[in-house]
Design a protein around this motif. Sequence first.
Motif, PDB file in Angstrom:
ATOM      1  N   ASP A  25       0.842  -1.189   0.000  1.00  0.00           N
ATOM      2  CA  ASP A  25       0.000   0.000   0.000  1.00  0.00           C
ATOM      3  C   ASP A  25       0.882   1.246   0.000  1.00  0.00           C
ATOM      4  O   ASP A  25       2.097   1.168   0.137  1.00  0.00           O
ATOM      5  CB  ASP A  25      -0.924  -0.028   1.223  1.00  0.00           C
ATOM      6  CG  ASP A  25      -2.204   0.764   1.004  1.00  0.00           C
ATOM      7  OD1 ASP A  25      -3.159   0.560   1.762  1.00  0.00           O
ATOM      8  OD2 ASP A  25      -2.230   1.611   0.086  1.00  0.00           O
ATOM      9  N   VAL A  26       0.241   2.400  -0.109  1.00  0.00           N
ATOM     10  CA  VAL A  26       0.970   3.654  -0.285  1.00  0.00           C
ATOM     11  C   VAL A  26       1.340   4.283   1.055  1.00  0.00           C
ATOM     12  O   VAL A  26       1.046   5.451   1.304  1.00  0.00           O
ATOM     13  CB  VAL A  26       0.142   4.639  -1.127  1.00  0.00           C
ATOM     14  CG1 VAL A  26       0.098   4.183  -2.565  1.00  0.00           C
ATOM     15  CG2 VAL A  26      -1.291   4.786  -0.566  1.00  0.00           C
ATOM     16  N   LEU A  27       1.962   3.523   1.918  1.00  0.00           N
ATOM     17  CA  LEU A  27       2.415   4.092   3.179  1.00  0.00           C
ATOM     18  C   LEU A  27       3.649   3.380   3.673  1.00  0.00           C
ATOM     19  O   LEU A  27       3.932   2.237   3.322  1.00  0.00           O
ATOM     20  CB  LEU A  27       1.303   4.072   4.235  1.00  0.00           C
ATOM     21  CG  LEU A  27       0.711   2.720   4.653  1.00  0.00           C
ATOM     22  CD1 LEU A  27       1.579   2.017   5.662  1.00  0.00           C
ATOM     23  CD2 LEU A  27      -0.683   2.949   5.218  1.00  0.00           C
ATOM     24  N   ASP A  28       4.395   4.109   4.492  1.00  0.00           N
ATOM     25  CA  ASP A  28       5.613   3.586   5.100  1.00  0.00           C
ATOM     26  C   ASP A  28       5.601   4.014   6.558  1.00  0.00           C
ATOM     27  O   ASP A  28       5.681   5.199   6.869  1.00  0.00           O
ATOM     28  CB  ASP A  28       6.844   4.148   4.368  1.00  0.00           C
ATOM     29  CG  ASP A  28       8.140   3.681   4.983  1.00  0.00           C
ATOM     30  OD1 ASP A  28       8.123   2.680   5.726  1.00  0.00           O
ATOM     31  OD2 ASP A  28       9.180   4.325   4.751  1.00  0.00           O
ATOM     32  N   PHE A  29       5.484   3.059   7.454  1.00  0.00           N
ATOM     33  CA  PHE A  29       5.504   3.335   8.889  1.00  0.00           C
ATOM     34  C   PHE A  29       6.957   3.308   9.358  1.00  0.00           C
ATOM     35  O   PHE A  29       7.696   2.380   9.056  1.00  0.00           O
ATOM     36  CB  PHE A  29       4.686   2.286   9.637  1.00  0.00           C
ATOM     37  CG  PHE A  29       4.725   2.448  11.129  1.00  0.00           C
ATOM     38  CD1 PHE A  29       4.082   3.512  11.745  1.00  0.00           C
ATOM     39  CD2 PHE A  29       5.412   1.541  11.922  1.00  0.00           C
ATOM     40  CE1 PHE A  29       4.122   3.670  13.118  1.00  0.00           C
ATOM     41  CE2 PHE A  29       5.459   1.698  13.298  1.00  0.00           C
ATOM     42  CZ  PHE A  29       4.808   2.765  13.892  1.00  0.00           C
ATOM     43  N   TYR A  30       7.401   4.334  10.058  1.00  0.00           N
ATOM     44  CA  TYR A  30       8.798   4.422  10.471  1.00  0.00           C
ATOM     45  C   TYR A  30       8.910   5.046  11.851  1.00  0.00           C
ATOM     46  O   TYR A  30       7.932   5.577  12.413  1.00  0.00           O
ATOM     47  CB  TYR A  30       9.604   5.258   9.465  1.00  0.00           C
ATOM     48  CG  TYR A  30       9.199   6.728   9.427  1.00  0.00           C
ATOM     49  CD1 TYR A  30       9.873   7.672  10.187  1.00  0.00           C
ATOM     50  CD2 TYR A  30       8.131   7.156   8.647  1.00  0.00           C
ATOM     51  CE1 TYR A  30       9.507   9.006  10.168  1.00  0.00           C
ATOM     52  CE2 TYR A  30       7.764   8.485   8.610  1.00  0.00           C
ATOM     53  CZ  TYR A  30       8.444   9.405   9.376  1.00  0.00           C
ATOM     54  OH  TYR A  30       8.066  10.732   9.353  1.00  0.00           O
ATOM     55  N   GLY A  31      10.083   5.007  12.394  1.00  0.00           N
ATOM     56  CA  GLY A  31      10.279   5.613  13.706  1.00  0.00           C
ATOM     57  C   GLY A  31      11.731   5.608  14.135  1.00  0.00           C
ATOM     58  O   GLY A  31      12.605   5.053  13.465  1.00  0.00           O
ATOM     59  N   LYS A  32      11.976   6.258  15.256  1.00  0.00           N
ATOM     60  CA  LYS A  32      13.312   6.301  15.860  1.00  0.00           C
ATOM     61  C   LYS A  32      13.173   6.428  17.360  1.00  0.00           C
ATOM     62  O   LYS A  32      12.383   7.243  17.860  1.00  0.00           O
ATOM     63  CB  LYS A  32      14.123   7.489  15.308  1.00  0.00           C
ATOM     64  CG  LYS A  32      15.542   7.548  15.865  1.00  0.00           C
ATOM     65  CD  LYS A  32      16.368   8.653  15.216  1.00  0.00           C
ATOM     66  CE  LYS A  32      16.099  10.003  15.823  1.00  0.00           C
ATOM     67  NZ  LYS A  32      17.053  11.036  15.348  1.00  0.00           N
ATOM     68  N   ALA A  33      13.925   5.609  18.080  1.00  0.00           N
ATOM     69  CA  ALA A  33      13.998   5.711  19.535  1.00  0.00           C
ATOM     70  C   ALA A  33      15.421   6.098  19.905  1.00  0.00           C
ATOM     71  O   ALA A  33      16.364   5.384  19.554  1.00  0.00           O
ATOM     72  CB  ALA A  33      13.618   4.388  20.184  1.00  0.00           C
ATOM     73  N   ASN A  34      15.580   7.245  20.567  1.00  0.00           N
ATOM     74  CA  ASN A  34      16.895   7.718  20.993  1.00  0.00           C
ATOM     75  C   ASN A  34      16.791   8.140  22.455  1.00  0.00           C
ATOM     76  O   ASN A  34      16.090   9.104  22.789  1.00  0.00           O
ATOM     77  CB  ASN A  34      17.360   8.891  20.131  1.00  0.00           C
ATOM     78  CG  ASN A  34      18.785   9.319  20.461  1.00  0.00           C
ATOM     79  OD1 ASN A  34      19.131   9.573  21.612  1.00  0.00           O
ATOM     80  ND2 ASN A  34      19.622   9.409  19.429  1.00  0.00           N
ATOM     81  N   VAL A  35      17.452   7.393  23.320  1.00  0.00           N
ATOM     82  CA  VAL A  35      17.359   7.629  24.765  1.00  0.00           C
ATOM     83  C   VAL A  35      18.766   7.648  25.358  1.00  0.00           C
ATOM     84  O   VAL A  35      19.616   6.834  24.984  1.00  0.00           O
ATOM     85  CB  VAL A  35      16.518   6.535  25.452  1.00  0.00           C
ATOM     86  CG1 VAL A  35      16.476   6.762  26.964  1.00  0.00           C
ATOM     87  CG2 VAL A  35      15.101   6.521  24.899  1.00  0.00           C
ATOM     88  N   THR A  36      19.008   8.606  26.253  1.00  0.00           N
ATOM     89  CA  THR A  36      20.306   8.706  26.917  1.00  0.00           C
ATOM     90  C   THR A  36      20.143   8.702  28.433  1.00  0.00           C
ATOM     91  O   THR A  36      19.132   9.166  28.973  1.00  0.00           O
ATOM     92  CB  THR A  36      21.042   9.996  26.510  1.00  0.00           C
ATOM     93  OG1 THR A  36      20.169  11.123  26.680  1.00  0.00           O
ATOM     94  CG2 THR A  36      21.503   9.913  25.071  1.00  0.00           C
ATOM     95  N   PHE A  37      21.145   8.169  29.104  1.00  0.00           N
ATOM     96  CA  PHE A  37      21.296   8.316  30.549  1.00  0.00           C
ATOM     97  C   PHE A  37      22.428   9.304  30.726  1.00  0.00           C
ATOM     98  O   PHE A  37      23.559   9.047  30.298  1.00  0.00           O
ATOM     99  CB  PHE A  37      21.625   6.973  31.199  1.00  0.00           C
ATOM    100  CG  PHE A  37      21.844   7.072  32.684  1.00  0.00           C
ATOM    101  CD1 PHE A  37      20.782   7.341  33.542  1.00  0.00           C
ATOM    102  CD2 PHE A  37      23.114   6.907  33.223  1.00  0.00           C
ATOM    103  CE1 PHE A  37      20.992   7.429  34.912  1.00  0.00           C
ATOM    104  CE2 PHE A  37      23.323   7.007  34.590  1.00  0.00           C
ATOM    105  CZ  PHE A  37      22.254   7.267  35.434  1.00  0.00           C
ATOM    106  N   GLN A  38      22.130  10.471  31.319  1.00  0.00           N
ATOM    107  CA  GLN A  38      23.120  11.538  31.307  1.00  0.00           C
ATOM    108  C   GLN A  38      23.128  12.355  32.585  1.00  0.00           C
ATOM    109  O   GLN A  38      22.158  12.370  33.362  1.00  0.00           O
ATOM    110  CB  GLN A  38      22.861  12.463  30.116  1.00  0.00           C
ATOM    111  CG  GLN A  38      21.523  13.167  30.140  1.00  0.00           C
ATOM    112  CD  GLN A  38      21.290  13.978  28.872  1.00  0.00           C
ATOM    113  OE1 GLN A  38      21.290  13.446  27.770  1.00  0.00           O
ATOM    114  NE2 GLN A  38      21.089  15.278  29.039  1.00  0.00           N
TER     115      GLN A  38
END
Length: 312
Positions: A25-38
């Motif tokens: 179909d005409v869609l693209d599901f995407y994502g990003k997880a960026n987590v820091t302990f700082q």
Amino acid sequence: MNKTALSLAIVAMIPTLANAQEEGDVLDFYGKANVTFQSADEDDGSVTDVQSNASRLGVKGEIALTDGIKGIYRMEYQVDMDGDADDTFSQRNIYAGLEGGLGQVIAGKFDTPLKVAQKKVDLFNDLEGDIKSLITSSDNREEDALQYTTPSFAGFKASAAYISNKDEVINDVTGEERNNGVSVSVAYDNNGVYMAYAVDQDVEGQDTDVQRFVAQYNIGPVQVGALFEDQEDAAGENADGWMGSVAYKIEQWTLKAQYGQSDIKEEGGETYSLGLDYKFNSAAKVFGFYTDETADDDYDRSYAGIGAEYKF
């Protein structure tokens, strides 16, 4: 919509979106997880905590309309993974438009051409060393915007965005209204060489003009980049800032360093960041960083952290 209801609705959509993608179909599901302990050492003392760094979920796609013309869209939301924000989800780039041989037109909310012109020179983007922390105040994502981007001609490409401020009144006494904004960029990107010039008018503020120059060069395992920015306010006063960065790849490791000075955010601002990334593959990496910021009037901050990033 209630925050909990919105969260459940998005989670419930994930299997449907994934199935649709598998079916072509005409869609693209995407994502990003960026987590820091700082650890953050700021004016009010040192704090150690977990930070979510522009983690996101999104859907994008295209629809064939006629020969050579397609409809395009993107709906992207930032996700608060550490629980500190009032809202779990917040808007990022959200737009719809058309794309074809004559270029691309989009309308909605998205990064301005001036912001996009920085490309990858900011090696600590979305972390504490991001250039928007001390170098610039013009990395904007604007709503009610209409943008045209040309096709690429021998590596050259231009973008122009018109940003409506919807007759916003900024002076109740005189009835003065906020000017509509304009953001324009011209860039050259070919054979590892990138150069860009961008201008904002009335985007950062009323009668505020911003100019940005960017250069980046990639050769083998080395990437070097630089950015210069000048901002003139309504009173005709100028402030400027600059930064430089270098990255060196050794197999799966990347060494990073960045330095800059600016009077745009804070008088006498000076910042440097050092980092080390280990990339497992194109979708996963772990990293560490240290950032130091100083400015006039005893402004003194430092940050150190380790984190992980996953893309899908």
